[in-house]
Design a protein around this motif. Structure first.
Motif, mmCIF file in Angstrom:
data_model
loop_
_atom_site.group_PDB
_atom_site.id
_atom_site.type_symbol
_atom_site.label_atom_id
_atom_site.label_comp_id
_atom_site.label_asym_id
_atom_site.label_seq_id
_atom_site.Cartn_x
_atom_site.Cartn_y
_atom_site.Cartn_z
ATOM 1 N N PRO A 152 0.833 -1.203 0.000
ATOM 2 C CA PRO A 152 0.000 0.000 0.000
ATOM 3 C C PRO A 152 0.871 1.257 0.000
ATOM 4 O O PRO A 152 1.847 1.350 0.753
ATOM 5 N N LEU A 153 0.525 2.236 -0.816
ATOM 6 C CA LEU A 153 1.269 3.481 -0.862
ATOM 7 C C LEU A 153 1.186 4.209 0.474
ATOM 8 O O LEU A 153 2.177 4.793 0.940
ATOM 9 N N GLY A 154 0.029 4.158 1.096
ATOM 10 C CA GLY A 154 -0.142 4.821 2.387
ATOM 11 C C GLY A 154 0.782 4.269 3.456
ATOM 12 O O GLY A 154 1.213 4.993 4.359
ATOM 13 N N LYS A 155 1.115 3.003 3.358
ATOM 14 C CA LYS A 155 2.027 2.378 4.320
ATOM 15 C C LYS A 155 3.420 2.980 4.201
ATOM 16 O O LYS A 155 4.118 3.179 5.202
ATOM 17 N N SER A 156 3.833 3.284 2.979
ATOM 18 C CA SER A 156 5.151 3.866 2.759
ATOM 19 C C SER A 156 5.189 5.344 3.142
ATOM 20 O O SER A 156 6.180 5.813 3.705
ATOM 21 N N LEU A 157 4.111 6.074 2.835
ATOM 22 C CA LEU A 157 4.115 7.523 3.043
ATOM 23 C C LEU A 157 3.539 7.952 4.389
ATOM 24 O O LEU A 157 3.549 9.144 4.705
ATOM 25 N N GLY A 158 3.032 7.010 5.159
ATOM 26 C CA GLY A 158 2.484 7.346 6.465
ATOM 27 C C GLY A 158 1.172 8.098 6.392
ATOM 28 O O GLY A 158 0.889 8.979 7.206
ATOM 29 N N ASN A 159 0.321 7.751 5.392
ATOM 30 C CA ASN A 159 -0.990 8.387 5.283
ATOM 31 C C ASN A 159 -2.032 7.333 4.900
ATOM 32 O O ASN A 159 -1.775 6.129 4.996
ATOM 33 N N GLU A 160 -3.189 7.773 4.462
ATOM 34 C CA GLU A 160 -4.293 6.853 4.173
ATOM 35 C C GLU A 160 -4.445 6.577 2.679
ATOM 36 O O GLU A 160 -5.497 6.098 2.240
ATOM 37 N N ASP A 161 -3.468 6.843 1.877
ATOM 38 C CA ASP A 161 -3.547 6.627 0.436
ATOM 39 C C ASP A 161 -3.783 5.144 0.142
ATOM 40 O O ASP A 161 -3.042 4.269 0.614
ATOM 41 N N THR A 162 -4.821 4.848 -0.632
ATOM 42 C CA THR A 162 -5.204 3.453 -0.889
ATOM 43 C C THR A 162 -4.571 2.877 -2.153
ATOM 44 O O THR A 162 -4.796 1.702 -2.473
ATOM 45 N N ARG A 163 -3.818 3.666 -2.893
ATOM 46 C CA ARG A 163 -3.166 3.135 -4.081
ATOM 47 C C ARG A 163 -2.069 2.124 -3.703
ATOM 48 O O ARG A 163 -1.685 2.025 -2.544
ATOM 49 N N SER A 164 -1.582 1.426 -4.710
ATOM 50 C CA SER A 164 -0.559 0.405 -4.481
ATOM 51 C C SER A 164 0.716 0.730 -5.245
ATOM 52 O O SER A 164 0.671 1.294 -6.344
ATOM 53 N N ILE A 165 1.845 0.358 -4.645
ATOM 54 C CA ILE A 165 3.137 0.418 -5.335
ATOM 55 C C ILE A 165 3.462 -0.990 -5.790
ATOM 56 O O ILE A 165 3.514 -1.922 -4.976
ATOM 57 N N VAL A 166 3.665 -1.170 -7.072
ATOM 58 C CA VAL A 166 4.007 -2.475 -7.637
ATOM 59 C C VAL A 166 5.517 -2.484 -7.894
ATOM 60 O O VAL A 166 6.044 -1.612 -8.592
ATOM 61 N N LEU A 167 6.207 -3.471 -7.339
ATOM 62 C CA LEU A 167 7.669 -3.488 -7.339
ATOM 63 C C LEU A 167 8.223 -4.797 -7.876
ATOM 64 O O LEU A 167 7.616 -5.858 -7.691
ATOM 65 N N ALA A 168 9.374 -4.708 -8.515
ATOM 66 C CA ALA A 168 10.084 -5.916 -8.941
ATOM 67 C C ALA A 168 10.786 -6.528 -7.732
ATOM 68 O O ALA A 168 11.354 -5.812 -6.910
ATOM 69 N N LYS A 169 10.750 -7.856 -7.618
ATOM 70 C CA LYS A 169 11.388 -8.518 -6.482
ATOM 71 C C LYS A 169 12.905 -8.569 -6.613
ATOM 72 O O LYS A 169 13.619 -8.610 -5.628
ATOM 73 N N GLY A 170 13.391 -8.604 -7.840
ATOM 74 C CA GLY A 170 14.828 -8.703 -8.036
ATOM 75 C C GLY A 170 15.376 -7.511 -8.781
ATOM 76 O O GLY A 170 15.044 -6.366 -8.501
ATOM 77 N N MET A 171 16.226 -7.800 -9.783
ATOM 78 C CA MET A 171 16.885 -6.758 -10.554
ATOM 79 C C MET A 171 16.060 -6.259 -11.739
ATOM 80 O O MET A 171 16.447 -5.313 -12.415
ATOM 81 N N SER A 172 14.950 -6.874 -12.013
ATOM 82 C CA SER A 172 14.190 -6.562 -13.219
ATOM 83 C C SER A 172 13.697 -5.113 -13.228
ATOM 84 O O SER A 172 13.542 -4.475 -12.185
ATOM 85 N N VAL A 173 13.441 -4.615 -14.437
ATOM 86 C CA VAL A 173 12.880 -3.277 -14.608
ATOM 87 C C VAL A 173 11.618 -3.393 -15.448
ATOM 88 O O VAL A 173 11.423 -4.357 -16.193
ATOM 89 N N PHE A 174 10.745 -2.417 -15.328
ATOM 90 C CA PHE A 174 9.547 -2.357 -16.163
ATOM 91 C C PHE A 174 9.897 -1.681 -17.489
ATOM 92 O O PHE A 174 10.760 -0.811 -17.545
ATOM 93 N N LYS A 175 9.216 -2.099 -18.539
ATOM 94 C CA LYS A 175 9.432 -1.488 -19.845
ATOM 95 C C LYS A 175 8.990 -0.027 -19.772
ATOM 96 O O LYS A 175 7.831 0.269 -19.496
ATOM 97 N N CYS A 176 9.944 0.874 -20.008
ATOM 98 C CA CYS A 176 9.672 2.289 -19.798
ATOM 99 C C CYS A 176 10.704 3.109 -20.547
ATOM 100 O O CYS A 176 11.647 2.588 -21.128
ATOM 101 N N HIS A 177 10.534 4.428 -20.509
ATOM 102 C CA HIS A 177 11.452 5.347 -21.159
ATOM 103 C C HIS A 177 12.752 5.447 -20.367
ATOM 104 O O HIS A 177 12.843 5.016 -19.232
ATOM 105 N N GLY A 178 13.755 6.067 -20.980
ATOM 106 C CA GLY A 178 15.007 6.370 -20.279
ATOM 107 C C GLY A 178 15.998 5.226 -20.335
ATOM 108 O O GLY A 178 15.745 4.161 -20.885
ATOM 109 N N GLY A 179 17.172 5.469 -19.748
ATOM 110 C CA GLY A 179 18.220 4.453 -19.692
ATOM 111 C C GLY A 179 17.804 3.288 -18.813
ATOM 112 O O GLY A 179 16.876 3.384 -18.019
#
Length: 435
Positions: free
Chosen positions: A265-292
């Motif tokens: 939960p995003l709120g867990k990380s930021l110390g608030n009530e935000d209900t959104r989620s942070i989706v994270l890679a467990k290892g070294m992987s990256v998501f397909k995205c812009h930039g290096g």
């Protein structure tokens, strides 16, 4: 050899470490041990009873900070205390810089381009950050490193006069790593950052009447030189609304359950009530995205999350110290033998203000290839007579054919700082070797 080291670093070290680390992070175990970045101001800045400069270097990773701490320890006019803090997720500048400011509440807006609000106020620009600092202490200021370093002594004294808290924002590592054209120079940027922060502390102590410093970062980073395979890149297509997509995380309306990733939960990380989620890679992987793709941050690895907190104290009225210089006596232009000897002169006697230094001395090609043995020489003589500070060093050049038109150099490098103090160009007038 480079491929071997890279594979070992990534597959035998990073991947197992990240898997274990993420398991501990998801269970809240780590958060109970490492203080959160959001308490930085109240724990580290507010209790300081003297004028303090807070130097924040974007993406200044913990290991680089340890090198800087060692450099301060080598200086008899400085003392250093090392601490560590846990940056928020996602580990990005937007959030890390905000958490270092005084605040009670932090909100990541739901705009298409999310913004951070501290106690309902923006904090993206230096001017906005200064206003928030002045709420915590009216005698506060915020300034960019480039502006501060360009000041004359009189301007610096005037700027620091009457201030109690000064935030200085430095950005060399992240600016280098984020650009795909320069991301492979991030190690050089880290070395330069160490040197710039060290020199800034010395200058502010000498000319700005500041003797207490906190050096920290907004986040760290991961770096691998190897080009990523398609299997290293995770698909970003998810059901539902995705608020933010980056190389190391997704910000979504709902948690995502898929192999190789996890959600918190995003709120867990930021110390608030935000209900959104942070989706994270467990290892070294990256998501397909812009930039290096070699330089990344935003994820939950220790290299991205653990940020340094160095507390530096300097003596009032300190006298600057310097490494002893080493000079070449011989006026060499041409090398005519594979075995050569040269005389070097230690320029000063070791004293309270002139410190011993170790130098690496070798021959190189114009492209940086080492073509001789490397002499490691420690200049530490206290002899007063200049003639007693001369040393003769021997070099054996590689027995191969040299081109008279190519460039070759005798180089002297300060081992501690990595600074090249001498580069004497020579012509290799050597006999041909039958290959």
């Amino acid at each position: 050899m480079r491929a071997l080291v890279q594979n070992f670093y990534q597959n035998a070290f990073l991947e197992p470490l990240l898997l274990q680390w993420n398991e501990a992070y998801d269970s809240d175990y780590l958060q109970e041990i490492v203080p959160r970045q959001r308490y930085f101001y109240q724990d580290e800045v507010r209790p300081v009873k003297e004028k303090v400069a807070v130097l924040i270097s974007d993406a200044f990773r913990l290991e680089a900070a340890k090198e800087l701490a060692a450099r301060f320890r080598d200086d008899e006019n400085c003392s250093v205390e090392e601490k560590v803090r846990m940056a928020p997720l996602p580990s990005i500048t937007l959030l890390g810089m905000a958490e270092l400011l005084p605040h009670d509440t932090l909100e990541l807006t739901r705009d298409d381009t999310p913004k951070v609000l501290l106690d309902g106020k923006p904090c993206a620009s230096t001017a906005q950050r200064e206003k928030l600092l002045q709420q915590g202490n009216p005698r506060s200021a915020a300034i960019l490193y480039d502006e501060l370093i360009a000041m004359k002594v009189s301007e610096l004294k005037s700027f620091s006069a009457g201030k109690e808290v000064i935030y200085v924002y430095h950005n060399r590592i992240d600016a280098t790593g984020e650009a795909s054209k320069t991301e492979n120079s991030v190690f050089q940027a880290a070395d330069q950052t160490i040197d710039e922060l060290f020199r800034l502390v010395k200058r502010l102590s000498k000319s700005g009447n500041i003797y207490r410093f906190l050096i920290t970062a907004d986040h760290g980073f991961l770096y691998t030189r190897k080009a990523l395979d398609p299997t290293d890149k995770l698909d970003t297509v998810e059901a539902g609304k995705t608020w933010m997509t980056d190389r190391r995380f997704l910000l979504t309306d709902q948690p995502v359950d898929r192999e190789g990733i996890y959600s918190i939960p995003l709120g867990k990380s930021l110390g608030n009530e935000d209900t959104r989620s942070i989706v994270l890679a467990k290892g070294m992987s990256v998501f397909k995205c812009h930039g290096g793709m070699n330089y990344v941050h935003g994820g939950s690895s220790p290299q991205e999350l653990l940020v340094p907190c160095l507390f530096i104290s300097t003596r009032k009225g300190l006298v600057d110290t310097e490494d002893v210089g080493l000079a070449l006596i011989n006026d060499i232009r041409k090398i005519a033998a594979f075995h050569v000897k040269f005389s070097f002169y230690q320029e000063q006697a070791i004293s309270d203000v002139v410190k011993p230094a170790t130098y690496r001395i070798r021959f190189e090609t114009g492209s940086g290839e080492v073509i001789s043995n490397e002499v490691l020489y420690r200049a530490e003589s206290k002899a007063v007579a200049p003639g007693d500070r001369i040393v003769v060093l021997s070099f054996d050049l590689q027995k191969k054919n040299y081109d008279l038109n190519d460039r070759y150099y005798l180089k002297v490098i300060n081992e501690k700082t990595g600074q090249e103090v001498l580069a004497r160009e020579v012509v290799m007038d050597l006999p041909d070797i039958e290959l």
